[in-house]
Design an enzyme around this catalytic site. Sequence first.
Site, PDB file in Angstrom:
ATOM      1  N   GLU A  40      31.021  46.595  40.313  1.00 40.31           N
ATOM      2  CA  GLU A  40      30.094  45.501  40.629  1.00 40.31           C
ATOM      3  C   GLU A  40      30.879  44.195  40.520  1.00 40.31           C
ATOM      4  O   GLU A  40      31.660  44.021  39.577  1.00 40.31           O
ATOM      5  CB  GLU A  40      28.971  45.542  39.570  1.00 40.31           C
ATOM      6  CG  GLU A  40      28.048  44.371  39.586  1.00 40.31           C
ATOM      7  CD  GLU A  40      27.018  44.457  38.439  1.00 40.31           C
ATOM      8  OE1 GLU A  40      27.076  45.396  37.624  1.00 40.31           O
ATOM      9  OE2 GLU A  40      26.183  43.557  38.369  1.00 40.31           O
TER      10      GLU A  40
ATOM     11  N   ASP B  94      40.747  45.861  23.611  1.00 38.15           N
ATOM     12  CA  ASP B  94      41.705  44.850  24.114  1.00 38.15           C
ATOM     13  C   ASP B  94      40.954  43.529  24.245  1.00 38.15           C
ATOM     14  O   ASP B  94      40.890  42.915  25.307  1.00 38.15           O
ATOM     15  CB  ASP B  94      42.253  45.312  25.482  1.00 38.15           C
ATOM     16  CG  ASP B  94      43.472  44.493  25.921  1.00 38.15           C
ATOM     17  OD1 ASP B  94      43.974  43.679  25.126  1.00 38.15           O
ATOM     18  OD2 ASP B  94      43.915  44.673  27.071  1.00 38.15           O
TER      19      ASP B  94
HETATM   20  P1  ADP Z   1      44.280  43.898  35.350  1.00 39.38           P
HETATM   21  O1  ADP Z   1      43.777  45.286  35.134  1.00 39.38           O
HETATM   22  O2  ADP Z   1      45.365  43.842  36.367  1.00 39.38           O
HETATM   23  O3  ADP Z   1      44.631  43.184  34.065  1.00 39.38           O
HETATM   24  P2  ADP Z   1      41.768  42.427  35.372  1.00 39.38           P
HETATM   25  O4  ADP Z   1      40.775  43.440  34.992  1.00 39.38           O
HETATM   26  O5  ADP Z   1      42.203  41.459  34.318  1.00 39.38           O
HETATM   27  O6  ADP Z   1      43.055  43.107  36.042  1.00 39.38           O
HETATM   28  O7  ADP Z   1      41.165  41.650  36.608  1.00 39.38           O
HETATM   29  C1  ADP Z   1      41.903  40.746  37.422  1.00 39.38           C
HETATM   30  C2  ADP Z   1      41.081  39.497  37.714  1.00 39.38           C
HETATM   31  O8  ADP Z   1      39.835  39.864  38.301  1.00 39.38           O
HETATM   32  C3  ADP Z   1      40.745  38.676  36.461  1.00 39.38           C
HETATM   33  O9  ADP Z   1      40.880  37.309  36.802  1.00 39.38           O
HETATM   34  C4  ADP Z   1      39.306  38.993  36.171  1.00 39.38           C
HETATM   35  O10 ADP Z   1      38.634  37.892  35.599  1.00 39.38           O
HETATM   36  C5  ADP Z   1      38.731  39.341  37.538  1.00 39.38           C
HETATM   37  N1  ADP Z   1      37.734  40.417  37.431  1.00 39.38           N
HETATM   38  C6  ADP Z   1      37.840  41.584  36.751  1.00 39.38           C
HETATM   39  N2  ADP Z   1      36.766  42.379  36.925  1.00 39.38           N
HETATM   40  C7  ADP Z   1      35.933  41.683  37.754  1.00 39.38           C
HETATM   41  C8  ADP Z   1      34.640  41.970  38.333  1.00 39.38           C
HETATM   42  N3  ADP Z   1      34.014  43.115  38.096  1.00 39.38           N
HETATM   43  N4  ADP Z   1      34.089  41.014  39.124  1.00 39.38           N
HETATM   44  C9  ADP Z   1      34.734  39.850  39.371  1.00 39.38           C
HETATM   45  N5  ADP Z   1      35.944  39.527  38.885  1.00 39.38           N
HETATM   46  C10 ADP Z   1      36.542  40.424  38.073  1.00 39.38           C
END
Ligand code: ADP
Length: 304
Positions: free
Chosen positions: A103, A211
């Site tokens: 989502e 984390d």
């Molecule tokens: P990684 O696994 O490479 O560390 P992240 O989970 O941190 O990646 O996500 C990368 C970027 O996408 C971050 O800036 C985060 O805030 C954004 N993000 C992560 N999940 C979502 C989501 N479900 N909807 C919108 N943005 C998201």
Amino acid sequence: MEFKMPPQFTSVEEALFSVFGAGSKIKTVQKLAGGDINEACRLTLSNGKRVFIKLNNKKNASFFSAEAAGLAAIAGTKTVRTPEVFGFGSDEEKSGRSFLMLEFIGEQKPVSDYWETFACQLSAMHRADASSFVKDGTYGFVCGNYIGSETQINTGCCSWTAFFRDCRLKPQFKRAAAYFDQAERRQIVKLLDHLEDILVEPEQPSLLHGDLWSGNVIAGHDGNAWLIDPAVYVGHAEADLAMTELFGGFPQEFYHTYQEMGLQQEGYRRRKDLYNLYHLLNHLNMFGRSYLLSVKRIIREYVQ
Ligand code: ADP
């Protein structure tokens, strides 16, 4: 509490069809900044819906099954919001890449009591019955997962101290062995042999985010905190709390409220750095020497 693994697909298209109906099409793909490990994108579908997708090589498909399991576990506690997991898998025929489809969290201005509410929700998550998230023990998780890009062992264990030693500190020290001289290695052995003198068993095992730094807590469209990118396991709630303090910390309102919830055990401040030693060792192993001084300082703090 029930744990249900999200669905697995063999293509992004199959996932889209299953979730949004046959014929769903991607209209635009917008790359997002911020991820350390994966490529992150916002997909806008022809029906106007937005979807978040993370991509990686096929060989790293287990990153995403593990993350999907972690998000599903947190969602199962019905406490802190997480993005719904639409599915994960490998796009075998087209891109040959693995993916996690979630989502899309449309970010919003945080509500005025954002940190207090988050502290209440997090303590509710820490108090939730965690027994269905562990296989063969009291601490651990139903599957192994990742902390950053490093593997995290979640084999079930009946003692928190033994779990933290055998599944958290030991594997990281093993990877980092080349950074330490003979005398330091002796200190490390001494530390690992005396963990029982430092750590305490929790009053109840808790599902942890695993984390929990500020980048993994974002204000969603309801203005409240949503958790992303977990490295979940069942452990001592203090380990999550300690990590919030590692890179800059959360605002004081968060700590006041969390403390009022009564989960913090006496002596937490003496144990905090030991919990964070795990994350600093992990950073040492992932990013190199700049974390070595902090790691050595903490070892010396506990071993004279
Ligand atoms: P990684 O696994 O490479 O560390 P992240 O989970 O941190 O990646 O996500 C990368 C970027 O996408 C971050 O800036 C985060 O805030 C954004 N993000 C992560 N999940 C979502 C989501 N479900 N909807 C919108 N943005 C998201």
